[in-house]
Design an enzyme around this catalytic site. Sequence first.
Site, mmCIF file in Angstrom:
data_model
loop_
_atom_site.group_PDB
_atom_site.id
_atom_site.type_symbol
_atom_site.label_atom_id
_atom_site.label_comp_id
_atom_site.label_asym_id
_atom_site.label_seq_id
_atom_site.Cartn_x
_atom_site.Cartn_y
_atom_site.Cartn_z
ATOM 1 N N LYS A 23 0.782 -1.287 0.093
ATOM 2 C CA LYS A 23 0.002 0.070 -0.075
ATOM 3 C C LYS A 23 0.747 1.259 -0.024
ATOM 4 C CE LYS A 23 -1.655 1.472 4.040
ATOM 5 N NZ LYS A 23 -1.390 2.816 4.538
ATOM 6 N N ASN A 24 2.093 1.271 0.781
ATOM 7 C CA ASN A 24 2.655 2.542 1.069
ATOM 8 C C ASN A 24 3.600 2.819 0.206
ATOM 9 O OD1 ASN A 24 1.081 2.919 3.146
ATOM 10 N ND2 ASN A 24 2.550 2.546 4.772
ATOM 11 N N CYS B 39 -4.807 12.674 12.400
ATOM 12 C CA CYS B 39 -5.838 11.494 12.459
ATOM 13 C C CYS B 39 -5.664 10.791 13.940
ATOM 14 C CB CYS B 39 -5.053 10.481 11.425
ATOM 15 S SG CYS B 39 -3.667 9.696 11.972
ATOM 16 N N ARG C 298 0.416 14.713 13.020
ATOM 17 C CA ARG C 298 0.728 14.430 11.915
ATOM 18 C C ARG C 298 1.075 15.753 11.015
ATOM 19 N NH1 ARG C 298 -1.311 8.628 9.570
ATOM 20 N NH2 ARG C 298 0.710 8.721 8.534
ATOM 21 N N ASP D 264 4.493 0.516 12.273
ATOM 22 C CA ASP D 264 3.199 0.000 11.752
ATOM 23 C C ASP D 264 3.185 -1.509 12.308
ATOM 24 O OD1 ASP D 264 3.384 1.601 8.649
ATOM 25 O OD2 ASP D 264 2.893 2.269 10.452
ATOM 26 N N ARG E 172 -8.667 -0.423 4.787
ATOM 27 C CA ARG E 172 -7.553 0.473 4.456
ATOM 28 C C ARG E 172 -6.517 -0.064 3.903
ATOM 29 N NH1 ARG E 172 -6.967 5.939 7.176
ATOM 30 N NH2 ARG E 172 -5.612 6.057 5.499
HETATM 31 C C1 EPZ Z 1 4.302 7.009 6.408
HETATM 32 O O1 EPZ Z 1 3.412 8.007 7.006
HETATM 33 C C2 EPZ Z 1 3.240 5.774 6.355
HETATM 34 N N1 EPZ Z 1 2.139 6.249 5.316
HETATM 35 C C3 EPZ Z 1 2.541 5.462 7.641
HETATM 36 O O2 EPZ Z 1 1.837 4.268 7.551
HETATM 37 C C4 EPZ Z 1 3.896 5.235 8.642
HETATM 38 O O3 EPZ Z 1 3.445 4.611 9.932
HETATM 39 C C5 EPZ Z 1 4.797 6.449 8.697
HETATM 40 O O4 EPZ Z 1 5.175 6.552 7.513
HETATM 41 C C6 EPZ Z 1 5.741 5.841 9.606
HETATM 42 O O5 EPZ Z 1 6.689 4.905 9.082
HETATM 43 C C7 EPZ Z 1 2.469 6.052 4.055
HETATM 44 O O6 EPZ Z 1 3.458 6.025 3.804
HETATM 45 C C8 EPZ Z 1 1.364 6.290 3.196
HETATM 46 P P1 EPZ Z 1 5.989 10.499 8.656
HETATM 47 P P2 EPZ Z 1 3.885 9.425 7.151
HETATM 48 O O7 EPZ Z 1 6.094 11.449 7.901
HETATM 49 O O8 EPZ Z 1 4.947 9.754 5.877
HETATM 50 C C9 EPZ Z 1 6.418 13.559 11.856
HETATM 51 C C10 EPZ Z 1 0.209 2.840 7.691
HETATM 52 O O9 EPZ Z 1 -0.397 2.407 8.674
HETATM 53 N N2 EPZ Z 1 6.402 14.580 11.013
HETATM 54 O O10 EPZ Z 1 7.270 9.335 8.260
HETATM 55 O O11 EPZ Z 1 2.924 10.483 7.287
HETATM 56 C C11 EPZ Z 1 5.220 12.927 12.086
HETATM 57 O O12 EPZ Z 1 4.283 13.650 12.790
HETATM 58 C C12 EPZ Z 1 0.531 4.299 7.842
HETATM 59 O O13 EPZ Z 1 0.091 2.320 6.654
HETATM 60 C C13 EPZ Z 1 6.626 16.019 11.145
HETATM 61 O O14 EPZ Z 1 6.567 16.324 12.422
HETATM 62 O O15 EPZ Z 1 4.893 9.561 8.408
HETATM 63 C C14 EPZ Z 1 5.685 11.688 12.631
HETATM 64 O O16 EPZ Z 1 5.856 12.049 14.321
HETATM 65 C C15 EPZ Z 1 0.043 4.763 9.248
HETATM 66 N N3 EPZ Z 1 6.606 16.933 10.056
HETATM 67 C C16 EPZ Z 1 7.060 11.399 12.134
HETATM 68 O O17 EPZ Z 1 7.323 12.434 11.591
HETATM 69 C C17 EPZ Z 1 6.235 16.410 8.903
HETATM 70 O O18 EPZ Z 1 6.374 17.270 7.869
HETATM 71 C C18 EPZ Z 1 7.102 10.291 10.941
HETATM 72 O O19 EPZ Z 1 5.937 10.759 10.162
HETATM 73 C C19 EPZ Z 1 6.283 15.000 8.515
HETATM 74 C C20 EPZ Z 1 6.172 14.282 9.603
#
Ligand code: EPZ
Length: 427
Positions: free
Chosen positions: A22-23, A118, A123, A311, A403
């Site tokens: 998915k990701n 969410c 996020r 995850d 999802r």
């Molecule tokens: C990706 O989300 C995945 N989704 C998530 O999977 C996964 O949990 C996550 O990466 C972490 O591995 C997809 O790839 C579609 P991040 P993403 O940006 O990119 C902070 C699932 O279950 N952050 O790596 O949104 C954020 O708050 C989903 O399939 C900022 O502060 O996660 C978090 O604490 C859930 N500012 C950390 O970084 C930003 O601009 C990591 O988030 C971006 C992120």
Amino acid sequence: MDAIRIRGGKVLKGNLKVSGAKNAALPILSATLLADGPSLLRNVPVLRDIDTTLALLRFLGCETSFDKERHEVTLHTTRLSRAEAPYELVKQMRASVLVLGPMIARHGRAKVSLPGGCAIGARPIDQHLKGLEAMGAKIKLEKGYVIAEGPGNGGRLRGADFAFDLPTVTGSENLMMAAALAKGRTTLWNCAREPEVEELGRVLNKMGARVDGAGTDVVHIDGVDELSPFDHAIIPDRIEAGTYMIAAAAVPDSDVRVEGAVLENLEALVLKMRQAGVTLERDGDAVRVTRRGPLKPVNVTTAPHPGFPTDMQAQFLVLMTRAEGESVMTETIFENRFMHVPELTRMGANIEIHGRAAIVKGAEQLEGASVMATDLRASASLVIAGLFAQGETEVRRVYHLDRGYERMEERLAALGADCERVKDAEG
Ligand code: EPZ
């Protein structure tokens, strides 16, 4: 709404083939916005998040078709008729923010709703926006929307050096896609190293981009003037694979072959499962999972790849409710990713939450109960608990599960689990 009803205790035996990731599929679908013409994606998982992304691409003017039998998506991304991702679509799935980079790179403008928080956390997308500004974009936030414009009133982005304050998966992906059509070289420092980021790099290069180092923490992108459509088969979903590996380990005397599980992409999980006493053997392009005898308690701290994946935290926590002793799960990525815990305690689990840590006192025989899914991976962990709990468990609101997991109840039933999809009391 649908629920999944499970009667626990059935041993799992047999072969299961995981779907496309998915990701990986979500950013690759967005990348089709960077080129004109028909692209073909193979091994696409049949999931709600894919349907949501296709709906967004259609809203932008793309023609899409999803052959769910063949797991193939074709997209004709001709000239976009809109450059806006509305709140109604983005609120369903925050990964919709992945159209921001491609749209501003290709068309000089983009209006994307802020995803909002969410269930698992705030996020924010500040890193995405700071990176685009470094490349010359003008960013405004208005009425819950990001209004982005290329330099000089919608001009072409410029290559830049940018360091992420923290590794972000979709942030890295958004900026790689934006940089692919920028003028000059972009270097991204402190990038996310997830296999799905590496996969996007492969696809961008197939399209004619010049990406070097995707999947490592430093990525160089030399912008080109034009990109071409592509034909690509999505890599297997490592989180889905890990989820079924945990399910097999949770039910004693199970013996399950998880086809498509790429051990190299799950090393941290594999190490922790082996420490807990689970046998994982490579078997061609599958992993054979068996567990004889008791599970040992193992502490886990989630971290960006190649650390233990956030995850997989909920699923491993459920496994630890069966271990002989106390283990500590520490969630460092998201601020609210223990919502499976109150539901598990209703099944009799003994878990205490202290801030970012959950202390699991294992060896509890859980009792089946009616429980509520809250987010994608928490839902999967409740289904796993139902597989070994005594009696009947009903996991409600499984639209969360749909999802990210294709027909989970059918796949588990094919392995011998006593489970089915039903209409829940909410109708
Ligand atoms: C990706 O989300 C995945 N989704 C998530 O999977 C996964 O949990 C996550 O990466 C972490 O591995 C997809 O790839 C579609 P991040 P993403 O940006 O990119 C902070 C699932 O279950 N952050 O790596 O949104 C954020 O708050 C989903 O399939 C900022 O502060 O996660 C978090 O604490 C859930 N500012 C950390 O970084 C930003 O601009 C990591 O988030 C971006 C992120």
